[in-house]
Design a protein around this motif. Structure first.
Motif, mmCIF file in Angstrom:
data_model
loop_
_atom_site.group_PDB
_atom_site.id
_atom_site.type_symbol
_atom_site.label_atom_id
_atom_site.label_comp_id
_atom_site.label_asym_id
_atom_site.label_seq_id
_atom_site.Cartn_x
_atom_site.Cartn_y
_atom_site.Cartn_z
ATOM 1 N N UNK A 245 0.839 -1.201 0.000
ATOM 2 C CA UNK A 245 0.000 0.000 0.000
ATOM 3 C C UNK A 245 0.875 1.253 0.000
ATOM 4 N N UNK A 246 2.003 1.195 0.670
ATOM 5 C CA UNK A 246 2.962 2.303 0.643
ATOM 6 C C UNK A 246 3.392 2.597 -0.797
ATOM 7 N N UNK A 247 3.606 1.551 -1.580
ATOM 8 C CA UNK A 247 3.991 1.736 -2.986
ATOM 9 C C UNK A 247 2.930 2.514 -3.762
ATOM 10 N N UNK A 248 1.668 2.281 -3.420
ATOM 11 C CA UNK A 248 0.587 3.006 -4.098
ATOM 12 C C UNK A 248 0.601 4.476 -3.695
ATOM 13 N N UNK B 6 6.399 12.548 2.758
ATOM 14 C CA UNK B 6 7.492 11.990 3.567
ATOM 15 C C UNK B 6 7.080 10.937 4.596
ATOM 16 N N UNK B 7 5.768 10.706 4.737
ATOM 17 C CA UNK B 7 5.322 9.824 5.825
ATOM 18 C C UNK B 7 4.506 8.633 5.321
ATOM 19 N N UNK B 8 4.827 8.117 4.144
ATOM 20 C CA UNK B 8 4.005 7.060 3.544
ATOM 21 C C UNK B 8 3.929 5.810 4.427
ATOM 22 N N UNK B 9 5.066 5.358 4.934
ATOM 23 C CA UNK B 9 5.075 4.153 5.765
ATOM 24 C C UNK B 9 4.353 4.385 7.087
ATOM 25 N N UNK B 10 4.602 5.551 7.678
ATOM 26 C CA UNK B 10 3.933 5.890 8.934
ATOM 27 C C UNK B 10 2.426 5.982 8.740
ATOM 28 N N UNK B 11 2.021 6.583 7.641
ATOM 29 C CA UNK B 11 0.595 6.729 7.349
ATOM 30 C C UNK B 11 -0.079 5.373 7.210
ATOM 31 N N UNK C 271 1.001 2.222 7.994
ATOM 32 C CA UNK C 271 1.047 1.356 9.180
ATOM 33 C C UNK C 271 0.052 1.846 10.232
ATOM 34 N N UNK C 272 -0.138 3.166 10.312
ATOM 35 C CA UNK C 272 -1.129 3.734 11.237
ATOM 36 C C UNK C 272 -2.549 3.372 10.810
ATOM 37 N N UNK C 273 -2.797 3.363 9.506
ATOM 38 C CA UNK C 273 -4.116 2.996 8.993
ATOM 39 C C UNK C 273 -4.421 1.534 9.304
ATOM 40 N N UNK C 274 -3.473 0.661 8.991
ATOM 41 C CA UNK C 274 -3.714 -0.779 9.148
ATOM 42 C C UNK C 274 -3.917 -1.146 10.616
ATOM 43 N N UNK C 275 -2.996 -0.730 11.465
ATOM 44 C CA UNK C 275 -3.131 -1.078 12.882
ATOM 45 C C UNK C 275 -4.200 -0.225 13.558
ATOM 46 N N UNK C 276 -4.329 1.021 13.125
ATOM 47 C CA UNK C 276 -5.341 1.894 13.714
ATOM 48 C C UNK C 276 -6.750 1.416 13.466
ATOM 49 N N UNK C 277 -6.990 0.822 12.306
ATOM 50 C CA UNK C 277 -8.332 0.318 12.008
ATOM 51 C C UNK C 277 -8.706 -0.813 12.968
ATOM 52 N N UNK C 278 -7.731 -1.658 13.308
ATOM 53 C CA UNK C 278 -7.992 -2.723 14.289
ATOM 54 C C UNK C 278 -8.370 -2.105 15.629
ATOM 55 N N UNK C 279 -7.645 -1.060 16.011
ATOM 56 C CA UNK C 279 -7.914 -0.395 17.292
ATOM 57 C C UNK C 279 -9.293 0.248 17.293
ATOM 58 N N UNK C 280 -9.681 0.853 16.181
ATOM 59 C CA UNK C 280 -10.996 1.492 16.109
ATOM 60 C C UNK C 280 -12.129 0.470 16.216
ATOM 61 N N UNK D 10 -9.187 10.269 5.869
ATOM 62 C CA UNK D 10 -7.846 10.640 6.332
ATOM 63 C C UNK D 10 -6.840 10.596 5.159
ATOM 64 N N UNK D 11 -6.918 9.531 4.382
ATOM 65 C CA UNK D 11 -5.992 9.346 3.258
ATOM 66 C C UNK D 11 -6.140 10.472 2.234
ATOM 67 N N UNK D 12 -7.378 10.759 1.871
ATOM 68 C CA UNK D 12 -7.627 11.796 0.872
ATOM 69 C C UNK D 12 -7.082 13.149 1.318
ATOM 70 N N UNK D 13 -7.298 13.472 2.597
ATOM 71 C CA UNK D 13 -6.833 14.768 3.106
ATOM 72 C C UNK D 13 -5.324 14.802 3.276
ATOM 73 N N UNK D 14 -4.724 13.688 3.650
ATOM 74 C CA UNK D 14 -3.280 13.652 3.863
ATOM 75 C C UNK D 14 -2.513 13.790 2.561
ATOM 76 N N UNK D 15 -3.102 13.291 1.468
ATOM 77 C CA UNK D 15 -2.378 13.270 0.190
ATOM 78 C C UNK D 15 -2.821 14.362 -0.781
ATOM 79 N N UNK D 16 -3.559 15.349 -0.293
ATOM 80 C CA UNK D 16 -3.985 16.461 -1.137
ATOM 81 C C UNK D 16 -2.772 17.258 -1.628
#
Length: 223
Positions: A163-166, A175-180, A182-191, A217-223
């Motif tokens: 997903x980072x590659x996308x 600059x924060x593709x991996x952080x973004x 990994x936060x989405x994947x693990x954060x969704x479990x937490x939510x 979140x993704x749409x706004x982060x990558x605007x």
């Protein structure tokens, strides 16, 4: 896609198990019933003795497949992320628009999971509940660095980096593709955990899902 997935053989790191549970009826029964039992009583209360009683087999027979219950949980987690990876690969294979591809990928890793009838001995919907409740226990151990060196979490890492590659296709300067991701994947479990157990501290519910939040979140982060 279901037809394609039914013909896929999921590969798990051989160091995680003593004997591949997919190679015998007993092994498959161990996987099937361990998922049901962990969901029922929780990982802390889960033991091989209790699993043996549930499947009508000696506790020692389970040790022929897994060294301990931690390795069993790592196996189940690896199986889950491998299944997610196959879904991700096939769903995005022919999508040319990277933003559309990203939305599909985010949906796959954050949406509510339904049981895949192509896998008779694995109930993915229940396994997803275990991943939500217990996945961090595979990582938050003193052995995590050594297990990571041995490739125990390779599939999970691969899912995130796909997903980072996308993201990098969309905005290679972000600059924060991996952080973004990994936060989405693990954060969704937490939510999902919060919606089940601590509703006052999440906006997510049956109609406003973690998928809705992370797509926004993704749409706004990558605007």
């Amino acid at each position: 896609m279901n037809t394609i997935l039914s013909n896929i053989k999921i590969q798990i790191n051989e160091k995680i198990y003593v004997k591949n549970p997919e190679t015998s009826d007993l092994g498959k029964k161990i996987l099937e019933q361990s998922i049901l039992l962990i969901d029922e009583i929780g990982f802390e209360s889960f033991t091989f003795k209790k699993l043996g009683e549930k499947i009508g087999s000696n506790e020692s027979s389970i040790y022929r497949y897994f060294e301990n219950k931690h390795k069993l949980l790592v196996y189940l987690s690896s199986w889950y992320w491998s299944w997610i990876e196959y879904k991700l690969v096939f769903a995005t294979a022919n999508i040319l628009d990277p933003m559309e591809k990203l939305k599909i990928a985010i949906t796959i890793v954050t949406e509510k999971v339904r049981d895949d009838l192509n896998t008779e001995h694995i109930n993915e919907a229940i396994l997803n509940k275990i991943i939500i409740a217990e996945f961090t226990k595979t990582l938050h151990t003193k052995e995590v660095d050594q297990e990571n060196k041995e490739g125990f979490f390779l599939i999970y890492i691969r899912v995130i980096n796909r997903i980072v590659d996308i993201v990098n296709e969309i905005n290679p300067d972000y600059p924060f593709a991996k952080t973004l991701i990994s936060s989405v994947v693990e954060g969704s479990l937490h939510q999902y955990f919060l919606t089940e157990h601590l509703k006052p501290i999440t906006d997510c519910n049956d109609t406003l899902t973690p998928t809705n939040f992370y797509l926004n979140l993704i749409e706004n982060a990558l605007k």
